[in-house]
Motif scaffolding. Structure first.
Motif, PDB file in Angstrom:
ATOM      1  N   LYS A  31    -160.475 -55.410-118.351  1.00  0.00           N
ATOM      2  CA  LYS A  31    -159.613 -54.356-118.428  1.00  0.00           C
ATOM      3  C   LYS A  31    -160.192 -53.307-117.071  1.00  0.00           C
ATOM      4  N   ASN A  32    -161.564 -53.157-117.102  1.00  0.00           N
ATOM      5  CA  ASN A  32    -161.898 -52.281-116.268  1.00  0.00           C
ATOM      6  C   ASN A  32    -162.680 -53.135-114.931  1.00  0.00           C
ATOM      7  N   THR A  33    -162.575 -54.370-114.972  1.00  0.00           N
ATOM      8  CA  THR A  33    -163.080 -55.414-113.802  1.00  0.00           C
ATOM      9  C   THR A  33    -162.211 -55.861-112.810  1.00  0.00           C
ATOM     10  N   VAL A  34    -162.688 -55.908-111.558  1.00  0.00           N
ATOM     11  CA  VAL A  34    -161.899 -56.609-110.550  1.00  0.00           C
ATOM     12  C   VAL A  34    -162.849 -57.725-109.828  1.00  0.00           C
ATOM     13  N   LEU A  35    -162.173 -58.974-109.656  1.00  0.00           N
ATOM     14  CA  LEU A  35    -163.155 -60.015-109.029  1.00  0.00           C
ATOM     15  C   LEU A  35    -162.495 -59.727-107.401  1.00  0.00           C
ATOM     16  N   ILE A  36    -163.328 -59.864-106.475  1.00  0.00           N
ATOM     17  CA  ILE A  36    -163.213 -59.962-105.174  1.00  0.00           C
ATOM     18  C   ILE A  36    -163.872 -61.155-104.554  1.00  0.00           C
ATOM     19  N   HIS A  58    -157.992 -68.278-121.571  1.00  0.00           N
ATOM     20  CA  HIS A  58    -156.777 -67.235-121.808  1.00  0.00           C
ATOM     21  C   HIS A  58    -157.285 -65.782-121.672  1.00  0.00           C
ATOM     22  N   VAL A  59    -158.025 -65.356-120.517  1.00  0.00           N
ATOM     23  CA  VAL A  59    -157.973 -64.219-120.325  1.00  0.00           C
ATOM     24  C   VAL A  59    -156.810 -63.703-119.193  1.00  0.00           C
ATOM     25  N   LYS A  60    -156.336 -62.656-119.542  1.00  0.00           N
ATOM     26  CA  LYS A  60    -154.773 -62.410-119.156  1.00  0.00           C
ATOM     27  C   LYS A  60    -155.025 -61.584-117.962  1.00  0.00           C
ATOM     28  N   ASP A  61    -154.969 -60.335-117.896  1.00  0.00           N
ATOM     29  CA  ASP A  61    -154.953 -59.471-116.747  1.00  0.00           C
ATOM     30  C   ASP A  61    -156.109 -59.495-115.938  1.00  0.00           C
ATOM     31  N   ILE A  62    -156.418 -60.457-115.426  1.00  0.00           N
ATOM     32  CA  ILE A  62    -157.544 -60.358-114.226  1.00  0.00           C
ATOM     33  C   ILE A  62    -156.699 -59.823-112.794  1.00  0.00           C
ATOM     34  N   GLN A  63    -157.638 -58.947-112.301  1.00  0.00           N
ATOM     35  CA  GLN A  63    -157.211 -58.642-110.990  1.00  0.00           C
ATOM     36  C   GLN A  63    -158.044 -59.274-109.891  1.00  0.00           C
ATOM     37  N   LEU A  64    -157.436 -59.816-109.035  1.00  0.00           N
ATOM     38  CA  LEU A  64    -158.087 -60.743-107.997  1.00  0.00           C
ATOM     39  C   LEU A  64    -157.616 -60.030-106.653  1.00  0.00           C
ATOM     40  N   GLY A  65    -158.920 -59.998-105.559  1.00  0.00           N
ATOM     41  CA  GLY A  65    -158.493 -59.711-104.474  1.00  0.00           C
ATOM     42  C   GLY A  65    -159.419 -60.332-103.579  1.00  0.00           C
ATOM     43  N   TYR A  66    -159.005 -60.196-102.092  1.00  0.00           N
ATOM     44  CA  TYR A  66    -159.936 -60.585-100.942  1.00  0.00           C
ATOM     45  C   TYR A  66    -160.325 -60.011 -99.989  1.00  0.00           C
ATOM     46  N   LEU A  67    -161.612 -59.951 -99.706  1.00  0.00           N
ATOM     47  CA  LEU A  67    -161.895 -58.990 -98.594  1.00  0.00           C
ATOM     48  C   LEU A  67    -162.661 -59.424 -97.748  1.00  0.00           C
ATOM     49  N   ASP A  68    -161.975 -59.074 -96.444  1.00  0.00           N
ATOM     50  CA  ASP A  68    -162.554 -59.728 -95.248  1.00  0.00           C
ATOM     51  C   ASP A  68    -163.653 -58.848 -94.543  1.00  0.00           C
ATOM     52  N   ILE A  69    -164.678 -59.195 -94.117  1.00  0.00           N
ATOM     53  CA  ILE A  69    -165.758 -58.152 -93.836  1.00  0.00           C
ATOM     54  C   ILE A  69    -166.104 -58.227 -92.176  1.00  0.00           C
ATOM     55  N   THR A  70    -165.192 -58.908 -91.408  1.00  0.00           N
ATOM     56  CA  THR A  70    -165.596 -59.267 -90.120  1.00  0.00           C
ATOM     57  C   THR A  70    -165.987 -58.149 -89.264  1.00  0.00           C
ATOM     58  N   PHE A  71    -164.818 -56.852 -89.757  1.00  0.00           N
ATOM     59  CA  PHE A  71    -165.021 -55.527 -89.006  1.00  0.00           C
ATOM     60  C   PHE A  71    -166.361 -54.972 -89.220  1.00  0.00           C
ATOM     61  N   TYR A  72    -167.209 -55.578 -90.292  1.00  0.00           N
ATOM     62  CA  TYR A  72    -168.351 -54.769 -90.706  1.00  0.00           C
ATOM     63  C   TYR A  72    -169.545 -55.505 -90.618  1.00  0.00           C
ATOM     64  N   ARG A  73    -169.516 -56.663 -90.093  1.00  0.00           N
ATOM     65  CA  ARG A  73    -170.633 -57.330 -89.859  1.00  0.00           C
ATOM     66  C   ARG A  73    -171.395 -56.793 -88.785  1.00  0.00           C
ATOM     67  N   ASP A  74    -172.980 -57.197 -88.771  1.00  0.00           N
ATOM     68  CA  ASP A  74    -173.728 -56.319 -88.030  1.00  0.00           C
ATOM     69  C   ASP A  74    -174.095 -57.363 -86.703  1.00  0.00           C
ATOM     70  N   ASP A  75    -173.530 -58.363 -86.581  1.00  0.00           N
ATOM     71  CA  ASP A  75    -173.531 -59.239 -85.284  1.00  0.00           C
ATOM     72  C   ASP A  75    -172.551 -59.361 -84.344  1.00  0.00           C
ATOM     73  N   PHE A  76    -171.646 -58.412 -84.382  1.00  0.00           N
ATOM     74  CA  PHE A  76    -170.550 -58.181 -83.441  1.00  0.00           C
ATOM     75  C   PHE A  76    -171.073 -58.095 -81.888  1.00  0.00           C
ATOM     76  N   ARG A  77    -170.589 -58.822 -80.929  1.00  0.00           N
ATOM     77  CA  ARG A  77    -171.229 -58.942 -79.879  1.00  0.00           C
ATOM     78  C   ARG A  77    -172.472 -59.792 -79.713  1.00  0.00           C
ATOM     79  N   ARG A  78    -173.322 -60.199 -80.653  1.00  0.00           N
ATOM     80  CA  ARG A  78    -174.578 -60.875 -80.490  1.00  0.00           C
ATOM     81  C   ARG A  78    -174.502 -62.328 -80.707  1.00  0.00           C
ATOM     82  N   GLY A  79    -173.330 -62.925 -81.082  1.00  0.00           N
ATOM     83  CA  GLY A  79    -173.350 -64.527 -81.120  1.00  0.00           C
ATOM     84  C   GLY A  79    -172.624 -64.922 -79.966  1.00  0.00           C
TER      85      GLY A  79
END
Lengths: 179, 309
Positions: A31-36, A58-79
């Motif tokens: 009820k109070n949990t979300v899966l990402i 038979h768990v009914k109300d599961i909230q599922l999302g997808y999170l993209d982390i590209t803009f938060y990575r610490d290797d921008f311009r390093r690879g």
């Protein structure tokens, strides 16, 4: 290049059910949990786990999302290669929710560090847990550990863990690839 | 993700179709970001961007500055009105002075066509053209095409008419390049005095009858009459211009289909379009402004990813 099977289809099946049970043990009706699912590869594991929870337990109300982390990575311009962004889809608020990050392989911990920053753009979660199918021991760059783990493996840096799913690659199997 | 084929965004004519698609796909992600409760990502925290505006601007300058700040870049602003340019400093000297302060990227608007191209040959930083005279305004054209794609699903095969002062408009030229690159059919419509002589060479047809143009098109991009760039009189009076080339609700409702109305702003209400058209649901003028931030974030992000540490 050689590769050996880390987990077979049957083993993955058993592990997914165990992980689902462990999630239910801690979160009951979700009820109070979300899966990402962490994009790009954590999405498939998150989808699969969600399906097991819904159809087998038979768990009914599961909230599922997808999170993209590209803009938060610490290797921008390093690879050498530009970073490739994926779709973020979180159609609910995470404020005061228990968030479970789901990723297929936990390696250096840098992706999860980025995800911890990224999720804050969607509110302040009550707590955050981490579920990883494969935990590569001894390779962490940051003090990050999973709360739920499928299998712990010892792999050296030159080796690569390849996770394949029936939906994409035709079969469920995980390989350890070495050059 | 592939990367842009260019190191600067000087004009649409230097881009290929894959670049445009890459910018649009990246903008899709940023559009999602700017609709979050917290609209900021930390990608460009080690990048400094100078906004050099040698010509007046409100919308574009705000949009660029917001895009840069949403990406966590450090931003410095410069406008020619309060600068040493007035004391006789050359463009290269001004920019080199700013670059000595370790600036990685320059966003520039300049009254002279080709100012961005000129600068790119003389300095090291990445350059984004925010409008150079009557030449190009690439980010405006990208956000216009992006808005068409968002509204109609695709740009290819769509009929787009650009109405108004084509001669003095960098928006028109960049739009023509961008639309043709993506396979749209383009016509221009306006008084013959405001249609450039070279228009045929761009593969664009001219239509002087507004009603016919609107009946043909899926999208009408209404441009402002740029009085500030007109040294002579190009039409007898504003009233006559409005009668022939202004879009009002009666004209729009008399068409047998619903067309999309765009305007790059600022609008002269009652001249090129009436207020009820500008505020109607067919107009996507405010969507264009929102998309402008996402497009500029995408352009800056993609160019910054090519700056080596």
């Amino acid at each position: 290049m050689s590769q050996k099977v880390l987990l077979s289809s049957k083993e993955i099946h058993i592990i997914l059910h165990r992980l689902a049970c462990q999630l239910i043990e801690n979160h009951l009706d979700f009820k109070n949990t979300v899966l990402i699912g962490i994009q790009p590869r954590g999405k498939y594991l998150a989808d699969r786990l969600c399906r097991v929870l819904r159809e087998e337990y038979h768990v009914k109300d599961i909230q599922l999302g997808y999170l993209d982390i590209t803009f938060y990575r610490d290797d921008f311009r390093r690879g050498d290669k530009p970073l490739e962004a994926n779709k973020t889809q979180i159609d609910f608020l995470v404020e005061d929710k228990k968030v479970v990050f789901i990723d297929d392989v936990l390696y250096t911990g840098r992706s999860i560090r980025a995800a911890l920053t990224a999720i804050q753009s969607f509110g302040r979660p009550a707590e955050i847990e981490l579920l990883a199918l494969i935990d590569r021991r001894f390779s962490r760059h940051l003090p990050i550990q999973p709360d739920y783990r499928g299998r712990q493996v010892d792999a050296i840096n030159e080796e690569k863990v390849k996770v394949m799913w029936k939906e994409n690659e035709g079969e469920d199997v995980i390989y350890l690839v070495s050059n | 993700m592939s990367e842009l084929s260019v190191d600067h965004l000087l004009g649409i004519k230097y881009l290929n179709e894959a670049d445009v698609q890459l910018i649009f796909e990246t903008a899709d992600h940023f559009k999602e970001v700017i609709n979050r409760p917290i609209k900021k990502v930390p990608s460009l925290r080690d990048i400094t961007i100078a906004n050099l505006f040698f010509e007046n601007s409100t919308r574009t300058k705000l949009s660029f500055e917001l895009a840069e700040k949403r990406l966590s870049a450090d931003v410095i602003n410069f406008s020619a009105a309060q600068s040493s340019v007035k004391k006789g400093e050359t463009l290269i000297d001004t920019v080199n002075n700013i670059l000595s302060m370790k600036v990685d990227m320059v966003v520039m608007r300049h009254p002279n066509p080709g100012a961005g191209v000129f600068l790119s040959k003389h300095i090291k930083a990445s350059i984004v053209n925010a409008g150079d005279g009557a030449h190009e305004h690439p980010t405006q054209a990208l956000l216009d095409s992006y808005s068409i794609r968002e509204k109609l699903g695709d740009v290819a095969g769509k009929n787009v008419v650009i109405v108004g002062d084509i001669l003095h408009s960098r928006v028109a030229l960049s739009n023509i390049f961008a639309l043709k690159l993506q396979g749209a059919n383009v016509k221009v419509c306006g008084p013959m005095t405001l249609i450039p002589k070279y228009i045929d060479s761009l593969g664009v047809e001219v239509e002087t009858n507004l009603r016919k143009a609107l009946e043909w098109c899926d999208v009408a991009n209404m441009l402002r009459v740029q009085n500030e760039r007109m040294d002579i009189s190009y039409f007898p009076s504003t009233r006559e211009y409005t009668q022939q080339f202004g879009v009002n609700k009666t004209l729009l409702d008399s068409l047998d289909k619903e067309i999309v109305i765009m305007h790059p702003g600022p609008i002269n209400r009652g001249v090129e379009i009436t207020s009820d058209v500008a505020d109607s649901k067919q107009a996507i003028i405010l969507n264009q402004v929102e998309n402008g931030v996402a497009i500029r974030m995408a352009v800056i992000y993609l160019l910054a990813s090519k700056i080596k540490n």
